[in-house]
Write a protein that holds these residues in place. Structure first.
Motif, PDB file in Angstrom:
ATOM      1  N   ASN A  57       2.121   1.154  -3.162  1.00 23.72           N
ATOM      2  CA  ASN A  57       3.525   1.149  -3.621  1.00 23.72           C
ATOM      3  C   ASN A  57       3.547   2.684  -4.450  1.00 23.72           C
ATOM      4  OD1 ASN A  57       6.122   0.719  -3.701  1.00 23.72           O
ATOM      5  ND2 ASN A  57       5.749  -0.121  -5.918  1.00 23.72           N
ATOM      6  N   THR A  58       2.683   2.827  -5.355  1.00 22.48           N
ATOM      7  CA  THR A  58       2.631   4.254  -5.880  1.00 22.48           C
ATOM      8  C   THR A  58       2.567   5.515  -4.945  1.00 22.48           C
ATOM      9  OG1 THR A  58       1.752   3.040  -8.164  1.00 22.48           O
ATOM     10  CG2 THR A  58       1.620   5.548  -8.018  1.00 22.48           C
ATOM     11  N   LEU A  59       1.454   5.411  -4.187  1.00 21.54           N
ATOM     12  CA  LEU A  59       1.326   6.334  -3.458  1.00 21.54           C
ATOM     13  C   LEU A  59       2.568   6.804  -2.374  1.00 21.54           C
ATOM     14  CD1 LEU A  59      -2.289   5.484  -2.085  1.00 21.54           C
ATOM     15  CD2 LEU A  59      -1.717   7.595  -3.277  1.00 21.54           C
ATOM     16  N   ARG A  60       3.031   5.483  -1.987  1.00 24.26           N
ATOM     17  CA  ARG A  60       4.327   5.492  -1.203  1.00 24.26           C
ATOM     18  C   ARG A  60       5.481   6.399  -1.946  1.00 24.26           C
ATOM     19  NH1 ARG A  60       6.770   0.026   0.943  1.00 24.26           N
ATOM     20  NH2 ARG A  60       6.743  -0.346  -1.458  1.00 24.26           N
ATOM     21  N   GLN A  61       5.446   5.928  -3.139  1.00 26.43           N
ATOM     22  CA  GLN A  61       6.597   6.623  -3.941  1.00 26.43           C
ATOM     23  C   GLN A  61       6.471   8.115  -4.394  1.00 26.43           C
ATOM     24  OE1 GLN A  61       7.032   4.036  -7.540  1.00 26.43           O
ATOM     25  NE2 GLN A  61       8.421   2.567  -6.422  1.00 26.43           N
ATOM     26  N   GLU A  62       5.035   8.702  -4.584  1.00 22.99           N
ATOM     27  CA  GLU A  62       4.589   9.620  -4.974  1.00 22.99           C
ATOM     28  C   GLU A  62       4.924  10.831  -3.723  1.00 22.99           C
ATOM     29  OE1 GLU A  62       1.678   8.984  -8.760  1.00 22.99           O
ATOM     30  OE2 GLU A  62       1.031   9.346  -6.457  1.00 22.99           O
ATOM     31  N   ASN A  63       4.520  10.143  -2.605  1.00 20.30           N
ATOM     32  CA  ASN A  63       4.394  10.864  -1.373  1.00 20.30           C
ATOM     33  C   ASN A  63       5.615  10.892  -0.463  1.00 20.30           C
ATOM     34  OD1 ASN A  63       1.513  12.376  -1.723  1.00 20.30           O
ATOM     35  ND2 ASN A  63       1.248  10.094  -2.290  1.00 20.30           N
ATOM     36  N   SER A  64       6.442  10.014  -0.621  1.00 20.08           N
ATOM     37  CA  SER A  64       7.513   9.794   0.361  1.00 20.08           C
ATOM     38  C   SER A  64       7.239   9.280   1.699  1.00 20.08           C
ATOM     39  CB  SER A  64       8.515  11.036   0.408  1.00 20.08           C
ATOM     40  OG  SER A  64       9.055  11.560  -0.852  1.00 20.08           O
ATOM     41  N   TYR A  65       6.310   8.380   1.545  1.00 22.68           N
ATOM     42  CA  TYR A  65       5.630   7.773   2.695  1.00 22.68           C
ATOM     43  C   TYR A  65       6.519   6.500   3.251  1.00 22.68           C
ATOM     44  CZ  TYR A  65       0.945  10.066   2.054  1.00 22.68           C
ATOM     45  OH  TYR A  65       0.088  10.876   1.817  1.00 22.68           O
ATOM     46  N   GLY A  66       6.409   6.555   4.403  1.00 21.33           N
ATOM     47  CA  GLY A  66       7.589   5.592   5.188  1.00 21.33           C
ATOM     48  C   GLY A  66       7.112   4.050   5.386  1.00 21.33           C
ATOM     49  N   TYR A  67       5.791   3.891   5.238  1.00 25.76           N
ATOM     50  CA  TYR A  67       4.993   2.397   5.455  1.00 25.76           C
ATOM     51  C   TYR A  67       5.639   1.338   4.604  1.00 25.76           C
ATOM     52  CZ  TYR A  67       1.899   3.568   1.492  1.00 25.76           C
ATOM     53  OH  TYR A  67       1.519   3.778   0.328  1.00 25.76           O
ATOM     54  N   GLU A  68       5.558   0.205   5.312  1.00 25.36           N
ATOM     55  CA  GLU A  68       5.904  -1.144   4.369  1.00 25.36           C
ATOM     56  C   GLU A  68       4.695  -1.658   4.158  1.00 25.36           C
ATOM     57  OE1 GLU A  68       9.975  -3.054   5.849  1.00 25.36           O
ATOM     58  OE2 GLU A  68       8.550  -2.666   7.401  1.00 25.36           O
ATOM     59  N   ILE A  69       4.561  -2.639   3.111  1.00 25.90           N
ATOM     60  CA  ILE A  69       3.466  -3.199   2.621  1.00 25.90           C
ATOM     61  C   ILE A  69       3.714  -4.574   2.682  1.00 25.90           C
ATOM     62  CG2 ILE A  69       2.051  -3.817   0.619  1.00 25.90           C
ATOM     63  CD1 ILE A  69       3.156  -1.073  -0.789  1.00 25.90           C
ATOM     64  N   GLU A  70       2.647  -5.194   3.766  1.00 20.79           N
ATOM     65  CA  GLU A  70       2.895  -6.528   3.887  1.00 20.79           C
ATOM     66  C   GLU A  70       1.687  -7.261   3.318  1.00 20.79           C
ATOM     67  OE1 GLU A  70       2.399  -9.463   8.151  1.00 20.79           O
ATOM     68  OE2 GLU A  70       2.691  -7.222   8.082  1.00 20.79           O
ATOM     69  N   VAL A  71       1.844  -8.496   3.005  1.00 19.40           N
ATOM     70  CA  VAL A  71       0.742  -9.346   2.253  1.00 19.40           C
ATOM     71  C   VAL A  71       0.706 -10.785   2.999  1.00 19.40           C
ATOM     72  CG1 VAL A  71      -0.222 -10.079   0.141  1.00 19.40           C
ATOM     73  CG2 VAL A  71       1.502  -8.271  -0.088  1.00 19.40           C
ATOM     74  N   ASP A  72      -0.751 -11.205   3.071  1.00 20.21           N
ATOM     75  CA  ASP A  72      -1.106 -12.402   3.766  1.00 20.21           C
ATOM     76  C   ASP A  72      -2.094 -13.094   3.161  1.00 20.21           C
ATOM     77  OD1 ASP A  72      -1.260 -14.444   5.542  1.00 20.21           O
ATOM     78  OD2 ASP A  72      -2.051 -13.157   7.102  1.00 20.21           O
ATOM     79  N   GLY A  73      -2.009 -14.420   2.523  1.00 17.21           N
ATOM     80  CA  GLY A  73      -3.046 -15.229   2.092  1.00 17.21           C
ATOM     81  C   GLY A  73      -2.788 -15.712   0.843  1.00 17.21           C
ATOM     82  N   GLY A  74      -2.577 -17.143   0.902  1.00 12.92           N
ATOM     83  CA  GLY A  74      -2.187 -17.835  -0.233  1.00 12.92           C
ATOM     84  C   GLY A  74      -0.879 -17.530  -1.018  1.00 12.92           C
ATOM     85  N   ILE A  75      -0.019 -17.166  -0.204  1.00 14.49           N
ATOM     86  CA  ILE A  75       1.590 -16.949  -0.412  1.00 14.49           C
ATOM     87  C   ILE A  75       2.351 -18.120  -0.852  1.00 14.49           C
ATOM     88  CG2 ILE A  75       3.477 -15.747  -0.048  1.00 14.49           C
ATOM     89  CD1 ILE A  75       1.315 -13.971  -0.827  1.00 14.49           C
ATOM     90  N   ASN A  76       2.618 -18.304  -2.088  1.00 11.15           N
ATOM     91  CA  ASN A  76       3.678 -19.483  -2.582  1.00 11.15           C
ATOM     92  C   ASN A  76       4.658 -18.708  -3.235  1.00 11.15           C
ATOM     93  OD1 ASN A  76       2.312 -19.293  -4.810  1.00 11.15           O
ATOM     94  ND2 ASN A  76       0.773 -20.927  -4.473  1.00 11.15           N
ATOM     95  N   ASP A  77       5.509 -19.787  -3.769  1.00 12.37           N
ATOM     96  CA  ASP A  77       6.529 -19.247  -4.705  1.00 12.37           C
ATOM     97  C   ASP A  77       6.074 -18.476  -5.791  1.00 12.37           C
ATOM     98  OD1 ASP A  77       7.964 -20.964  -3.289  1.00 12.37           O
ATOM     99  OD2 ASP A  77       8.409 -22.405  -4.777  1.00 12.37           O
ATOM    100  N   GLU A  78       4.889 -18.892  -6.430  1.00 10.83           N
ATOM    101  CA  GLU A  78       4.509 -17.959  -7.483  1.00 10.83           C
ATOM    102  C   GLU A  78       4.001 -16.743  -7.189  1.00 10.83           C
ATOM    103  OE1 GLU A  78       0.748 -18.509 -11.087  1.00 10.83           O
ATOM    104  OE2 GLU A  78       1.330 -20.205  -9.803  1.00 10.83           O
ATOM    105  N   THR A  79       2.788 -16.471  -6.035  1.00  9.98           N
ATOM    106  CA  THR A  79       2.155 -15.546  -5.841  1.00  9.98           C
ATOM    107  C   THR A  79       3.342 -14.573  -5.082  1.00  9.98           C
ATOM    108  OG1 THR A  79       1.336 -16.411  -3.680  1.00  9.98           O
ATOM    109  CG2 THR A  79      -0.128 -16.583  -5.471  1.00  9.98           C
TER     110      THR A  79
END
Length: 214
Positions: free
Chosen positions: A159-181
């Motif tokens: 996320n920091t690299l994206r903001q600093e360099n104006s990159y256009g990628y999205e960040i996806e997360v997979d594994g153990g995702i529930n309300d808390e995580t």
């Protein structure tokens, strides 16, 4: 707002079509399809005939996650089925840039997957052109595993690299995702959250999706 991607590997395969329609009505944004070959990961999920059947029923975009050796093998078949996004593991090919371009040239989004042990530095040369990065917060190959907290630092770094360099990628997360995580990942900068067991085992799917979106 973050997008929620139910992982269809956690659905009831005896009523897959019904589960797809029910999850669409619950407010899901895309469907996540885990393709495992029993070689790159120690499990086998489902292949092209099931993906084609899903594509004929689902009205939401399909996000294919290739946990396979030779990830470029069936790109054209997935494209023919109308798949919108394809991600592959950086370790699975000697030519990630070439494969990324091959996917993009066919009108699909290309993603790179980072296992828990794979550093962000391994894909620095691809960040300017990649469409999305999938952070694994479990070891790939099996559902229902516990969330690995180290993945949060990767989300923050990307996320920091994206903001600093104006990159256009999205960040996806997979594994153990529930309300808390889900809340932790959103705060770190995630855009797409994959959830399998947690969503499909919830009593109220619409409420579960809504809580994860926040």
């Amino acid at each position: 707002m973050v997008k929620i991607l139910p992982s269809l590997l956690a659905s009831d395969f005896t009523k897959l079509g019904q589960d797809i329609k029910k999850m669409e009505a619950a407010g899901a944004d895309l469907f996540h399809l885990d393709i495992m070959d029993g070689q790159f990961v120690p499990n086998i999920s489902y292949g092209l005939p099931v993906v084609e059947a899903i594509s004929e029923v689902a009205s939401l975009p399909l996000d294919v996650h290739l946990m396979t050796n030779d990830p470029g093998q069936f790109i054209d078949e997935f494209n023919r089925m109308g798949v919108s996004m394809i991600s592959f593991h950086i370790e699975a090919t000697n030519h990630p840039h070439r494969l990324m371009q091959y996917i993009q040239e066919r009108g699909m989004k290309a993603g790179i997957v980072l296992n828990p042990h794979t550093p962000v530095s391994s894909i620095h040369h691809l960040l300017q052109e990649i469409d999305y990065i999938l952070i694994m917060t479990v070891n790939p190959g099996f559902g229902g595993q516990k969330f690995i907290n180290d993945g949060v630092e990767k989300i923050k770094m990307l996320n920091t690299l994206r903001q600093e360099n104006s990159y256009g990628y999205e960040i996806e997360v997979d594994g153990g995702i529930n309300d808390e995580t889900a809340s932790i990942c959103k705060e770190a900068g995630a855009d797409l959250l994959v959830s399998g067991s947690h969503l499909f085992k919830s009593e109220d799917w619409k409420a579960a999706v809504s809580r994860m979106k926040g």
